[in-house]
Structure formats: structure tokens, C-alpha cells
Design an enzyme around this catalytic site. Structure first.
Site, PDB file in Angstrom:
ATOM      1  N   GLY A  45       0.833  -1.193   0.000  1.00  0.00           N
ATOM      2  CA  GLY A  45       0.000   0.000   0.000  1.00  0.00           C
ATOM      3  C   GLY A  45       0.867   1.241   0.000  1.00  0.00           C
ATOM      4  O   GLY A  45       2.017   1.207   0.456  1.00  0.00           O
ATOM      5  N   GLN A  50       2.912  10.113   0.570  1.00  0.00           N
ATOM      6  CA  GLN A  50       4.224   9.447   0.639  1.00  0.00           C
ATOM      7  C   GLN A  50       5.063   9.683  -0.611  1.00  0.00           C
ATOM      8  O   GLN A  50       6.273   9.448  -0.580  1.00  0.00           O
ATOM      9  CB  GLN A  50       4.053   7.935   0.864  1.00  0.00           C
ATOM     10  CG  GLN A  50       3.498   7.584   2.239  1.00  0.00           C
ATOM     11  CD  GLN A  50       3.322   6.087   2.385  1.00  0.00           C
ATOM     12  OE1 GLN A  50       2.331   5.539   1.952  1.00  0.00           O
ATOM     13  NE2 GLN A  50       4.300   5.425   2.978  1.00  0.00           N
ATOM     14  N   CYS A  99       5.789   0.279   7.241  1.00  0.00           N
ATOM     15  CA  CYS A  99       5.440   1.421   6.388  1.00  0.00           C
ATOM     16  C   CYS A  99       6.660   1.756   5.546  1.00  0.00           C
ATOM     17  O   CYS A  99       7.775   1.817   6.062  1.00  0.00           O
ATOM     18  CB  CYS A  99       5.049   2.613   7.259  1.00  0.00           C
ATOM     19  SG  CYS A  99       4.602   4.072   6.303  1.00  0.00           S
ATOM     20  N   LEU A 100       6.443   1.979   4.258  1.00  0.00           N
ATOM     21  CA  LEU A 100       7.553   2.291   3.364  1.00  0.00           C
ATOM     22  C   LEU A 100       8.256   3.589   3.772  1.00  0.00           C
ATOM     23  O   LEU A 100       9.417   3.784   3.443  1.00  0.00           O
ATOM     24  CB  LEU A 100       7.044   2.393   1.924  1.00  0.00           C
ATOM     25  CG  LEU A 100       6.544   1.072   1.335  1.00  0.00           C
ATOM     26  CD1 LEU A 100       5.739   1.329   0.063  1.00  0.00           C
ATOM     27  CD2 LEU A 100       7.697   0.119   1.057  1.00  0.00           C
ATOM     28  N   HIS A 141      -4.501   1.753   7.372  1.00  0.00           N
ATOM     29  CA  HIS A 141      -3.148   2.319   7.447  1.00  0.00           C
ATOM     30  C   HIS A 141      -2.972   3.420   6.396  1.00  0.00           C
ATOM     31  O   HIS A 141      -2.484   4.520   6.705  1.00  0.00           O
ATOM     32  CB  HIS A 141      -2.130   1.188   7.247  1.00  0.00           C
ATOM     33  CG  HIS A 141      -0.698   1.624   7.183  1.00  0.00           C
ATOM     34  ND1 HIS A 141       0.237   1.210   8.107  1.00  0.00           N
ATOM     35  CD2 HIS A 141      -0.039   2.416   6.296  1.00  0.00           C
ATOM     36  CE1 HIS A 141       1.413   1.754   7.785  1.00  0.00           C
ATOM     37  NE2 HIS A 141       1.271   2.483   6.695  1.00  0.00           N
ATOM     38  N   GLU A 142      -3.385   3.118   5.157  1.00  0.00           N
ATOM     39  CA  GLU A 142      -3.178   4.104   4.075  1.00  0.00           C
ATOM     40  C   GLU A 142      -4.087   5.323   4.249  1.00  0.00           C
ATOM     41  O   GLU A 142      -3.668   6.449   3.986  1.00  0.00           O
ATOM     42  CB  GLU A 142      -3.395   3.465   2.701  1.00  0.00           C
ATOM     43  CG  GLU A 142      -2.465   2.296   2.369  1.00  0.00           C
ATOM     44  CD  GLU A 142      -0.997   2.554   2.650  1.00  0.00           C
ATOM     45  OE1 GLU A 142      -0.553   3.717   2.591  1.00  0.00           O
ATOM     46  OE2 GLU A 142      -0.285   1.576   2.955  1.00  0.00           O
ATOM     47  N   HIS A 145      -2.705   7.818   6.553  1.00  0.00           N
ATOM     48  CA  HIS A 145      -1.688   8.701   5.957  1.00  0.00           C
ATOM     49  C   HIS A 145      -2.318  10.001   5.462  1.00  0.00           C
ATOM     50  O   HIS A 145      -1.682  11.055   5.499  1.00  0.00           O
ATOM     51  CB  HIS A 145      -1.014   8.009   4.766  1.00  0.00           C
ATOM     52  CG  HIS A 145       0.173   7.153   5.127  1.00  0.00           C
ATOM     53  ND1 HIS A 145       1.347   7.665   5.642  1.00  0.00           N
ATOM     54  CD2 HIS A 145       0.370   5.823   5.014  1.00  0.00           C
ATOM     55  CE1 HIS A 145       2.219   6.671   5.834  1.00  0.00           C
ATOM     56  NE2 HIS A 145       1.646   5.539   5.470  1.00  0.00           N
TER      57      HIS A 145
HETATM   58 NI    NI Z   1       2.523   3.663   5.538  1.00  0.00          NI
END
Ligand code: NI
Length: 171
Positions: A45, A50, A99-100, A141-142, A145
Site C-alpha cells: 500500500g 508518501q 510502512c515504506l 493504514h493508508e 496517511h
Molecule cells: Ni505507511
């Protein structure tokens, strides 16, 4: 289309709530970049902030083959969602998240077990996604963000729930 750099914590753009997305050629290009950048990463995701885009949009695909080699979780395949809203949350689950934008940590985070998300797809059609388990976690989660919320903000106990990542691979 382009693979963009993924912003890393503590970049302040990750902590700012995003603006509502308006459909335009620019948004469509950003959505393609979001999709392409997610698939170029080890994650399942990615949210627009991001990649430095201030618009409420997320990409999720939990069905891609995990780097671990384990079977991929069930899910809808690629979900590219614009202005997503969680309109139903039920139950509770605690899963390990990464998380990236926070590549060095993992954490166990408590979230709803089942969600309904209402959004628009990349072609400006309304979509409703009802899901549970890992895909529900990924969506929550996304969408967090888009509010400037990171999984670190949801860790209840840093002593027991936060872990240093030992190897590559992120959610
Ligand atoms: Ni994330």
C-alpha cells in the site's frame, strides 16, 4: 508514469492532513505514479502524501506476492481509491504493520477487523469496498496517511509493540 521517491519519516509532509482530491489530468498522472511506485516497492500500500502529492488518494494491493514467499492474502487486487472514507468499522484485530516511509520499524497496531470504504476509482466512478483481515488493515493504514497519521502514532505500548525490522519487506 514514473516511479517516484518515497518520503521518509520525519518528513513534515507525512504529518500534514491532505486536501480533497479533484479529478484532473494532474491527479490521473499522480494516481499512475502512485500505482507504479507501489509496485516498484516491496509494499502492499502507498498513500499520495508518501510520494509528495497533497491529495486524498491511496493505492493498495495485498494480493501481490509477498517478498517472504508466503501465499498472498486474499483481497480485491489493485485498489486505487480517491477521497476514500471509512463508513463502517467493526470488530478489532491487532496485526504487525510496517510502512515504506518508516523502513526501520514494525509495530503491532490495533485496528478494526472489518471496514467499509466509500471512494471514487481512477475513472471517477463511485466504489464501495467491504473487506476484513489484512486488506482492512492496509486500507486503514493508508487512509491514516491522508490525515497525517503514521502507524507510530497508533502504537499503544512502545516497549511491547514496537520492533526494529530485521529484513526488507514492508506493508
Ligand atoms: Ni505507511
Amino acid at each position: 508514469m514514473a516511479v517516484r521517491d518515497i518520503l521518509l519519516f520525519p518528513d513534515p509532509r507525512l504529518k500534514a492532513p491532505c486536501r480533497e482530491a479533484a479529478f484532473s489530468a494532474e491527479l490521473r498522472a499522480a494516481l499512475k505514479d502512485l500505482e507504479e511506485t507501489m509496485y516498484a516497492s516491496p509494499g502492499v500500500g502507498l498513500a499520495a502524501p508518501q510520494i509528495g502529492v497533497d491529495a486524498r488518494a491511496v493505492a493498495v494491493d495485498v494480493t501481490r506476492k509477498p517478498p517472504s514467499g508466503r501465499p498472498a492474502p486474499a483481497g480485491h487486487g489493485l485498489l486505487l481509491l480517491v477521497n476514500p472514507r471509512i463508513t463502517l468499522m467493526e470488530g478489532e484485530q491487532k496485526m504487525r504493520e510496517g510502512c515504506l516511509s518508516i523502513p526501520d520499524f514494525l509495530a503491532d497496531v490495533r485496528r478494526a477487523a472489518r471496514v467499509r470504504v466509500e471512494a471514487w476509482d481512477a475513472d471517477e466512478r463511485p466504489v464501495i469496498v467491504e473487506t476484513a483481515g489484512f486488506e482492512a488493515v492496509a486500507l486503514q493504514h493508508e487512509i491514516d496517511h491522508l490525515e497525517g497519521l503514521l502507524f507510530l502514532d497508533r502504537v499503544e505500548n512502545v516497549k511491547t509493540d514496537l520492533f526494529r525490522r530485521k529484513k526488507k519487506g514492508a506493508a
